[in-house]
Scaffold this active site. Structure first.
Site, short mmCIF file in Angstrom:
data_model
loop_
_atom_site.label_atom_id
_atom_site.label_comp_id
_atom_site.label_asym_id
_atom_site.label_seq_id
_atom_site.Cartn_x
_atom_site.Cartn_y
_atom_site.Cartn_z
N CYS A 335 73.18 95.82 -66.20
CA CYS A 335 73.07 97.19 -65.70
C CYS A 335 73.19 98.24 -66.80
O CYS A 335 73.54 99.39 -66.53
CB CYS A 335 74.15 97.44 -64.64
SG CYS A 335 74.12 96.27 -63.26
N CYS A 358 81.35 102.58 -61.75
CA CYS A 358 81.52 101.20 -61.27
C CYS A 358 82.49 101.11 -60.10
O CYS A 358 82.44 100.15 -59.33
CB CYS A 358 82.00 100.30 -62.41
SG CYS A 358 83.67 100.69 -63.00
#
Length: 369
Positions: A335, A358
């Site tokens: 990511c 996150c």
């Protein structure tokens, strides 16, 4: 001299001793180490703590440590450049009275004393002194901490957090990413045994793992807490290794949020490396905040990219290997992408998605009943 609270038995005894010309008074500067002062204050009927400037909060930390760590139950007097607005915090950390340099404010101090009537008293039986609740701060104390840290350097904030405010109950979270060396170097100069929480998601770049080993050894960090996701949960929830693509929020919860939740109760405060110049929701980042009931300290919140770069150069700190390839913010390899020429520092994270965090720095979402 202005009294902050009502007479207590301890204060009555101390006042009687002083009035009779007996008893020992100890004077300490606000930046004194409470451990060194512990022997000096033994048997003292009064300890005077000097505040050189009203925005120097070290005297508050020292008072708390003398009460809580050293077990001092005698009189505490605050002396120096103090203002009535500080009455609440003076009382909360255990001061009995105040001798301010600024004169002519007696009426203001009297009003402040009336507004904040609760004061420290030694516990009797099941009674708990107010100062023992200092880690469960109401929002006004959170504001007081931010006011206290506002003009401090990151190093001084960290020093106070580690040595005074949350002794033995504070850790730093580090991704060992592009800017991590700055905060970790500061920590190493203060106490290299400070716990460093490192989340190994199982999706980290090999270069990050290499950098973590390099920094740990070079800085002398001696207490790395390596966290990994639960293997059975990974097998159950991400059996095809594609959860990051199907549901990135669920992947972050599995590999980062839940492992951190397992150990977060070990600490009263966590230090982060977040900064306002990172943009997005971080633009309004306070130095101290509370997330899901836990204190987060962001000592570098006010620093910009130039200050970070200057620190790297001044201390000749090693760089993350991926920064030369255009990676400005580094997380999992699945990511994270290099930042484009016109992108901001975190634009390479979850590229093409609305996701920007996150989850370890955001409040848990509670479903409505």
């Amino acid at each position: 001299m202005l009294t902050l609270d009502r007479k207590t038995e301890t204060r009555n005894v101390a006042d009687a001793q002083l009035a009779a010309g007996g008893g020992r008074i100890v004077e300490l500067d606000g930046d004194a180490d409470w451990r060194e002062a512990e022997a000096e204050i033994a048997g003292a009927v009064r300890v005077d703590i000097r505040f050189p400037k009203f925005n120097d909060g070290r005297g508050f930390s020292l008072a708390t440590q003398l009460r809580e760590r050293a077990g001092y139950t005698g009189k505490l007097r605050a002396v120096g450049d103090l203002i009535p607005d500080q009455a609440q915090h003076l009382i909360r950390v255990g001061f009995d009275d105040v001798d301010p340099d600024r004169k002519g404010l007696e009426a203001d101090w009297a009003r402040a004393r009336t507004r904040f009537a609760h004061a420290y008293q030694p516990g009797r039986g099941n009674v708990t002194p107010l100062f023992r609740h200092r880690h469960k701060r109401p929002e006004d104390d959170l504001a007081a901490l931010n006011a206290r840290y506002r003009d401090m350097t990151p190093q001084d904030i960290l020093r106070d957090a580690i040595r005074n405010e949350w002794v033995g109950k504070v850790a730093i979270m580090s991704s060992f990413g592009a800017e991590a060396a700055v905060g970790l170097h500061m920590i190493a100069q203060i106490d290299p045994a400070t716990p460093v929480i490192f989340l190994d998601t199982g999706r980290l770049f090999a270069q990050t793992e290499q950098y973590q080993r390099q920094l740990t050894e070079q800085l002398g960090l001696s207490n790395i807490r390596l966290l990994k996701p639960d293997a059975e949960e990974v097998a159950s929830e991400d059996s095809d290794d594609r959860l990051w693509r199907r549901d990135p929020d669920a992947c972050c919860a599995l590999r980062k949020v839940r492992p951190l939740d397992e150990i977060i109760g070990d600490y009263d405060a966590l230090i982060t490396g977040r900064k306002r110049f990172h943009g997005g929701g971080r633009m309004s980042l306070p130095v101290v905040e509370r997330i899901n009931g836990r204190i987060r300290v962001n000592p570098l919140a006010n620093w910009d990219a130039a200050a970070i770069e200057d620190y790297f150069q001044r201390f000749d700190l090693p760089r993350h290997p991926l920064t030369d390839m255009g990676y400005a913010s580094i997380g999992c390899w699945t990511c994270t992408a290099p930042v484009q020429a016109d992108g901001d520092i975190r634009s390479g994270r979850w590229l093409g998605q609305s996701k920007t965090e996150c989850g370890i720095h955001t409040p848990a979402q509670v479903a409505a009943e």
